[in-house]
Write an enzyme that holds these catalytic residues in place. Structure first.
Site, PDB file in Angstrom:
ATOM      1  CB  SER A 140      28.576   3.003  12.762  1.00  0.00           C
ATOM      2  OG  SER A 140      29.016   2.332  11.587  1.00  0.00           O
ATOM      3  CE1 TYR A 155      18.358   7.216  18.774  1.00  0.00           C
ATOM      4  CE2 TYR A 155      19.245   6.976  20.989  1.00  0.00           C
ATOM      5  CZ  TYR A 155      19.307   7.547  19.733  1.00  0.00           C
ATOM      6  OH  TYR A 155      20.314   8.438  19.434  1.00  0.00           O
TER       7      TYR A 155
HETATM    8  N1  LIG Z   1      21.736  14.732  19.134  1.00  0.00           N
HETATM    9  C1  LIG Z   1      22.091  13.917  20.089  1.00  0.00           C
HETATM   10  O1  LIG Z   1      22.102  14.310  21.275  1.00  0.00           O
HETATM   11  C2  LIG Z   1      22.530  12.507  19.775  1.00  0.00           C
HETATM   12  C3  LIG Z   1      23.062  11.738  20.818  1.00  0.00           C
HETATM   13  C4  LIG Z   1      23.477  10.442  20.553  1.00  0.00           C
HETATM   14  C5  LIG Z   1      23.389   9.929  19.271  1.00  0.00           C
HETATM   15  N2  LIG Z   1      22.854  10.704  18.277  1.00  0.00           N
HETATM   16  C6  LIG Z   1      22.802  10.103  16.937  1.00  0.00           C
HETATM   17  O2  LIG Z   1      23.429  10.982  16.018  1.00  0.00           O
HETATM   18  C7  LIG Z   1      22.957  10.690  14.697  1.00  0.00           C
HETATM   19  C8  LIG Z   1      22.622  11.984  13.994  1.00  0.00           C
HETATM   20  O3  LIG Z   1      21.495  12.587  14.620  1.00  0.00           O
HETATM   21  P1  LIG Z   1      21.427  14.145  14.967  1.00  0.00           P
HETATM   22  O4  LIG Z   1      21.398  14.259  16.430  1.00  0.00           O
HETATM   23  O5  LIG Z   1      22.418  14.896  14.198  1.00  0.00           O
HETATM   24  O6  LIG Z   1      19.927  14.486  14.505  1.00  0.00           O
HETATM   25  P2  LIG Z   1      19.393  15.270  13.232  1.00  0.00           P
HETATM   26  O7  LIG Z   1      17.928  14.984  13.178  1.00  0.00           O
HETATM   27  O8  LIG Z   1      19.822  16.693  13.264  1.00  0.00           O
HETATM   28  O9  LIG Z   1      20.140  14.549  12.036  1.00  0.00           O
HETATM   29  C9  LIG Z   1      19.766  13.272  11.570  1.00  0.00           C
HETATM   30  C10 LIG Z   1      19.847  13.272  10.047  1.00  0.00           C
HETATM   31  O10 LIG Z   1      19.450  11.969   9.583  1.00  0.00           O
HETATM   32  C11 LIG Z   1      18.578  12.164   8.466  1.00  0.00           C
HETATM   33  N3  LIG Z   1      17.705  11.008   8.291  1.00  0.00           N
HETATM   34  C12 LIG Z   1      16.666  10.602   9.079  1.00  0.00           C
HETATM   35  N4  LIG Z   1      16.074   9.539   8.548  1.00  0.00           N
HETATM   36  C13 LIG Z   1      16.726   9.236   7.392  1.00  0.00           C
HETATM   37  C14 LIG Z   1      16.569   8.241   6.403  1.00  0.00           C
HETATM   38  N5  LIG Z   1      15.585   7.334   6.457  1.00  0.00           N
HETATM   39  N6  LIG Z   1      17.427   8.233   5.353  1.00  0.00           N
HETATM   40  C15 LIG Z   1      18.422   9.163   5.261  1.00  0.00           C
HETATM   41  N7  LIG Z   1      18.613  10.140   6.171  1.00  0.00           N
HETATM   42  C16 LIG Z   1      17.774  10.165   7.218  1.00  0.00           C
HETATM   43  C17 LIG Z   1      17.804  13.415   8.827  1.00  0.00           C
HETATM   44  O11 LIG Z   1      17.177  14.030   7.706  1.00  0.00           O
HETATM   45  C18 LIG Z   1      18.871  14.284   9.457  1.00  0.00           C
HETATM   46  O12 LIG Z   1      19.527  15.107   8.521  1.00  0.00           O
HETATM   47  C19 LIG Z   1      21.778   9.744  14.871  1.00  0.00           C
HETATM   48  O13 LIG Z   1      22.195   8.427  14.591  1.00  0.00           O
HETATM   49  C20 LIG Z   1      21.435   9.886  16.345  1.00  0.00           C
HETATM   50  O14 LIG Z   1      20.806   8.732  16.868  1.00  0.00           O
HETATM   51  C21 LIG Z   1      22.430  11.969  18.500  1.00  0.00           C
END
Ligand SMILES: NC(=O)c1ccc[n+]([C@@H]2O[C@H](COP(=O)([O-])OP(=O)(O)OC[C@H]3O[C@@H](n4cnc5c(N)ncnc54)[C@H](O)[C@@H]3O)[C@@H](O)[C@H]2O)c1
Length: 282
Positions: A140, A155
């Site tokens: 996860s 968040y």
């Molecule tokens: N980018 C960072 O620096 C970072 C850091 C820590 C944690 N995260 C976590 O990583 C995970 C992925 O995020 P990311 O950074 O790749 O961003 P991103 O926006 O590129 O990807 C997130 C994906 O989740 C999908 N999504 C959003 N809402 C949704 C829903 N209701 N149902 C199904 N899909 C949905 C989006 O369409 C997207 O493809 C997230 O949980 C985010 O909190 C990201």
């Protein structure tokens, strides 16, 4: 889970960013991957890109903050690929905002995508993994913001929740043959700062914005810059693959925030030190 080739994975938020990086890294190891996302065009593009590399992948559209849609996506995955061995609860949004900007819609959107969808993913896929007995692993995506908190409370609450859930589940599921890892990324180059592109209509109120303070505007600008120059999501995907193969409890992407985690633990320890010599009244 040592032998990934031929196994099946279900990855949420797989149309872009970290989810796509994980789907790609798993597909490169011969895993059949069902990519699940709310964003249809991006999902199609992601699958087409992977298919060009001969990967065995498919896609299913679902809003994971709706349990029925997640259940239907799981059903479609089983119909297409049979048993699922790897669950990656990764979809996430940066909803919420700091104190003073909260609305119920923003809390509910953030809690729904970042936390409830993770709980439901485990509820839906966990028992089936136990039953088929071919081994399983659940990853996860939390965040470094699941271990240190600052100004984006909704968040952080969801990400602390994902860490708590994963730590507890790891103990509960190990005897049942299922590994559990929590991914805590730092700044990764993704589209996370434009999460609102996927705001489901029922949370429309979440778009209402109070005027941003200069300080908050600065913080958002800084986060945008850090993410624009962040770590490659495919590198994160490769780390996740290694984490699954070696059953890592925590998957970190870099050590930038380690001193802040040390500082948090030190503060917690000081809390115990203050009352160490006292006898609690019972
Ligand atoms: N980018 C960072 O620096 C970072 C850091 C820590 C944690 N995260 C976590 O990583 C995970 C992925 O995020 P990311 O950074 O790749 O961003 P991103 O926006 O590129 O990807 C997130 C994906 O989740 C999908 N999504 C959003 N809402 C949704 C829903 N209701 N149902 C199904 N899909 C949905 C989006 O369409 C997207 O493809 C997230 O949980 C985010 O909190 C990201």
């Amino acid at each position: 889970m040592k032998d990934l080739a031929g196994k099946t994975a279900f990855v949420t938020g797989a149309a872009s960013g970290i989810g796509l990086g994980i789907a790609t890294a798993l597909a490169q190891a011969g895993v059949k991957v069902m990519l699940c996302d709310i964003e249809e065009a991006a999902l199609q593009a992601a699958v087409e890109g992977l298919k060009r590399t001969n990967a065995d992948v498919a896609s299913v559209k679902a809003d994971v903050s709706l349990k029925a849609e997640l259940q239907a996506a799981a059903e479609e995955t089983r119909t297409r690929y049979g048993n699922v061995h790897i669950l990656v609860n990764n979809a996430g949004v940066t909803g919420g905002g700091p104190y003073g900007m909260w609305t119920d819609a923003r809390w509910n959107w953030t809690l729904g995508v970042n936390l409830m969808a993770v709980i439901w993913g485990i509820e839906i896929f966990g028992p089936a993994m136990e039953k088929h007995g071919e081994g399983g692993h659940i990853v996860s995506t939390a965040s470094i913001a699941g271990l240190i908190s600052g100004s984006s409370s909704p968040y952080e609450v969801t990400k602390y929740g994902v860490v708590a859930l994963s730590e507890g589940l790891r103990l509960q599921l190990a005897p049942r043959g299922i590994g559990v890892s929590v991914l805590c990324p730092g700044f990764i180059r993704t589209r996370i700062m434009s999460s609102r592109r996927n705001l489901p209509e029922r949370f429309d109120d979440a778009t209402e914005m109070a005027p941003l303070s200069d300080a908050l505007r600065e913080r958002i600008k800084h986060a945008n810059e850090r993410i624009d120059h962040g770590i490659d999501p495919l590198y994160v995907g490769e780390l996740v693959r290694e984490g699954i193969e070696n059953d890592w409890p925590y998957i970190f992407t870099d050590c930038e925030f380690e001193p802040f985690i040390d500082a948090r633990f030190a503060e917690i320890k000081r809390g115990f030190d203050r009352i160490r010599d006292r006898q609690p009244r019972r």
